[in-house]
Design a protein around this motif. Structure first.
Motif, mmCIF file in Angstrom:
data_model
loop_
_atom_site.group_PDB
_atom_site.id
_atom_site.type_symbol
_atom_site.label_atom_id
_atom_site.label_comp_id
_atom_site.label_asym_id
_atom_site.label_seq_id
_atom_site.Cartn_x
_atom_site.Cartn_y
_atom_site.Cartn_z
ATOM 1 N N GLU A 63 0.875 -1.315 0.137
ATOM 2 C CA GLU A 63 0.156 0.159 -0.220
ATOM 3 C C GLU A 63 0.610 1.469 -0.154
ATOM 4 N N LYS A 64 1.777 1.449 0.524
ATOM 5 C CA LYS A 64 2.425 2.540 0.755
ATOM 6 C C LYS A 64 3.394 2.406 -0.350
ATOM 7 N N PHE A 65 4.297 2.049 -1.383
ATOM 8 C CA PHE A 65 4.828 1.858 -2.833
ATOM 9 C C PHE A 65 3.506 1.969 -3.758
ATOM 10 N N ALA A 66 2.675 2.005 -3.403
ATOM 11 C CA ALA A 66 1.277 2.007 -5.153
ATOM 12 C C ALA A 66 0.901 3.481 -4.491
ATOM 13 N N ASP A 67 0.454 4.628 -2.782
ATOM 14 C CA ASP A 67 0.502 5.200 -2.341
ATOM 15 C C ASP A 67 1.592 6.251 -2.981
ATOM 16 N N GLN A 68 2.998 5.252 -3.162
ATOM 17 C CA GLN A 68 3.937 6.886 -3.392
ATOM 18 C C GLN A 68 3.640 6.748 -4.956
ATOM 19 N N LEU A 69 3.464 5.332 -5.849
ATOM 20 C CA LEU A 69 3.740 5.252 -7.099
ATOM 21 C C LEU A 69 2.147 6.184 -7.697
ATOM 22 N N LEU A 70 1.367 6.378 -6.718
ATOM 23 C CA LEU A 70 -0.181 7.421 -7.286
ATOM 24 C C LEU A 70 -0.004 8.739 -6.851
ATOM 25 N N ASP A 71 0.553 9.119 -5.355
ATOM 26 C CA ASP A 71 1.453 10.158 -5.357
ATOM 27 C C ASP A 71 2.004 10.569 -6.688
ATOM 28 N N ALA A 72 2.565 10.273 -7.299
ATOM 29 C CA ALA A 72 3.103 10.617 -8.788
ATOM 30 C C ALA A 72 1.961 11.441 -10.081
ATOM 31 N N VAL A 73 1.081 10.356 -9.770
ATOM 32 C CA VAL A 73 0.682 10.837 -11.650
ATOM 33 C C VAL A 73 -0.629 11.432 -11.091
ATOM 34 N N CYS A 74 -1.283 11.878 -9.505
ATOM 35 C CA CYS A 74 -2.805 11.384 -9.483
ATOM 36 C C CYS A 74 -3.119 12.940 -9.852
ATOM 37 N N VAL A 75 -1.930 14.485 -9.334
ATOM 38 C CA VAL A 75 -2.654 15.599 -9.687
ATOM 39 C C VAL A 75 -2.861 15.986 -10.859
ATOM 40 N N GLU A 76 -2.649 15.225 -12.025
ATOM 41 C CA GLU A 76 -2.251 15.406 -13.143
ATOM 42 C C GLU A 76 -3.340 14.679 -14.050
ATOM 43 N N GLY A 77 -4.447 14.158 -13.755
ATOM 44 C CA GLY A 77 -5.669 13.438 -14.326
ATOM 45 C C GLY A 77 -5.422 12.236 -15.158
ATOM 46 N N ARG A 78 -4.178 12.408 -15.825
ATOM 47 C CA ARG A 78 -3.756 11.284 -16.492
ATOM 48 C C ARG A 78 -2.230 10.310 -16.035
ATOM 49 N N ALA A 79 -2.867 9.024 -17.156
ATOM 50 C CA ALA A 79 -1.823 7.964 -16.761
ATOM 51 C C ALA A 79 -1.618 6.787 -17.158
ATOM 52 N N ASP A 80 -0.593 6.555 -17.042
ATOM 53 C CA ASP A 80 -0.385 5.474 -17.937
ATOM 54 C C ASP A 80 -0.309 4.183 -16.904
ATOM 55 N N LEU A 81 -1.532 3.769 -16.854
ATOM 56 C CA LEU A 81 -1.218 1.969 -15.646
ATOM 57 C C LEU A 81 -0.442 1.863 -15.450
#
Length: 407
Positions: free
Chosen positions: A123-141
């Motif tokens: 969960e910690k690593f998932a949140d770190q990775l999502l923190d890097a993209v969540c403000v953009e509104g777009r991502a390549d999952l």
């Protein structure tokens, strides 16, 4: 070489493997003659029962790659060597009592991973990775998330520093894809493991590597290094593809629409359906016939290579008479292998926790998630061994990063 042997390469393994396996089965039966890179012959076992037979008889169909009758035709730089190997002292190519001892060592080291700690780190690593993209509104999952999460969790469990994960991802992908960088990728992973082993001999810690070094069965450092490489490769890429393929299913199949907007009951259903219908591990090398024999109506010669067609066997119409019975909660799929060389149960459990935690994090933190491209335009990576998406571009409502805060 059989005149009508099927090349185990080409775009159809990416675009439409299901119909390709059906054609192979229709034309050749449960055991299909195939050709590997460099015109190397092999057999692809597509029948569910035949695959059970091969994996359930380790004497007749051995894991000892020294039996292969094609070694004189294999160059030192053959790109599939990392997937097949020769004189690699890993658990993959060990047989008999020694294999069972090594499987026990691996199982014990993995079984001592505390489930709550595993979930917390995932969960910690998932949140770190999502923190890097969540403000953009777009991502390549795939590139931004699924391809990074499993190896970061596994590297932490091993004892690697967190900043080592990205280099291991690149090297593992090069090794598994079987291209021109396969040997270099294998070398990077081996060097990293050797260094970690030396560090843990000097400074033991509460991690998988330390527990393996503490085993009293008398394994050499080279054997342990090889087994660590096997576990990392087998644990990372298939788990990354399990995440990607499950998210793809949930984003493109209306049965899972509710799960994208707060429901979580169907995550397990989607994950299990992927193991049946879109298995991350499609084909595995392999087993070698220890003597002349018959299989699926084919005459198999001593030393022939048998490739395990896990996805083909999962879709065998002889056992898939009712898809609704075999999906859902049914776990009789072969995506984790079968027999004494199947993926150890503790490793399966770790992969499932990482994958499910990763999927839950995406659905929890990226609201209104949807594809940014037509589903039919999505492509797969060029590998006959593993089936994963090249990209999974999505859009969503931008959100604030969590930072160091807990959920």
């Amino acid at each position: 070489m059989t005149p009508d042997a099927v090349p185990l390469s080409g775009p159809r393994f990416q675009t439409d493997p299901a119909s390709l396996y059906r054609e192979m089965r229709s034309k050749h039966g449960a055991v299909t003659p195939v050709v590997l890179d460099g015109d190397i012959p092999a057999w692809l076992v597509l029948g569910y029962r035949e695959l059970h037979q091969v994996t359930g008889d380790p004497v007749l169909f051995s894991r000892d790659s020294e039996l292969w009758n094609q070694w004189e035709n294999i160059p030192d730089d053959w790109p599939l060597l990392p997937m097949i190997g020769r004189k690699q002292p890993s658990i993959l190519y060990t047989v008999g009592d020694r294999h069972r001892q090594r499987a026990a060592m691996l199982g014990n080291a993995l079984e001592m991973v505390e489930p709550s700690d595993l979930h917390r780190h995932a969960e910690k690593f998932a949140d770190q990775l999502l923190d890097a993209v969540c403000v953009e509104g777009r991502a390549d999952l795939i590139a931004d998330y699924a391809m990074l999460l499993p190896v970061r969790v596994l590297a932490h469990l091993y004892g690697f520093a967190d900043d080592k994960g990205l280099g291991l991802v690149t090297a593992l992908n090069d090794m598994i894809d079987g291209g021109e960088r396969a040997i270099a990728g294998q070398s990077h992973v081996a060097t990293s493991m050797t260094q970690l082993l030396a560090e843990r001999r000097a400074r033991p810690a509460d991690d998988v590597v330390t527990r393996m070094l503490a085993d009293t069965s008398g394994f050499s450092d080279e054997e342990i290094t090889q087994d660590l490489m096997v576990m990392l490769a087998a644990g990372h890429q298939p788990t990354a593809d399990w995440i990607g393929n499950s998210l793809h299913l949930m984003l493109t199949d209306e049965r899972f629409a509710a799960s994208l907007f707060g429901g979580r009951d169907n995550i397990g259903v989607a994950m299990n359906e992927v193991l049946w219908e879109d298995s991350p591990t499609q084909n595995v090398a392999g087993r070698w016939a220890s003597r002349d024999t018959q299989l699926g109506g084919r005459r198999i010669q001593s030393g022939d290579l048998m490739l395990l067609g896990l996805q083909g066997a999962n879709s065998d119409p002889q056992v898939r008479t009712d898809a609704s019975v075999l999906t859902g909660g049914n776990n009789a799929h072969l995506s984790f292998g079968h027999g004494e060389h199947r993926c150890p149960f503790p490793a399966q459990e770790i992969a499932e926790v990482i994958a499910r935690t990763g999927i839950e994090a995406v659905l929890d933190r990226l609201p209104d998630i949807d594809l940014t491209v037509p589903a039919e335009s999505l492509t797969r990576r060029p590998s006959p061994w593993l089936r994963g998406l090249s990209a999974l571009p999505v859009r969503f409502t931008p959100t604030r990063p969590l930072g160091n805060s807990s959920r």
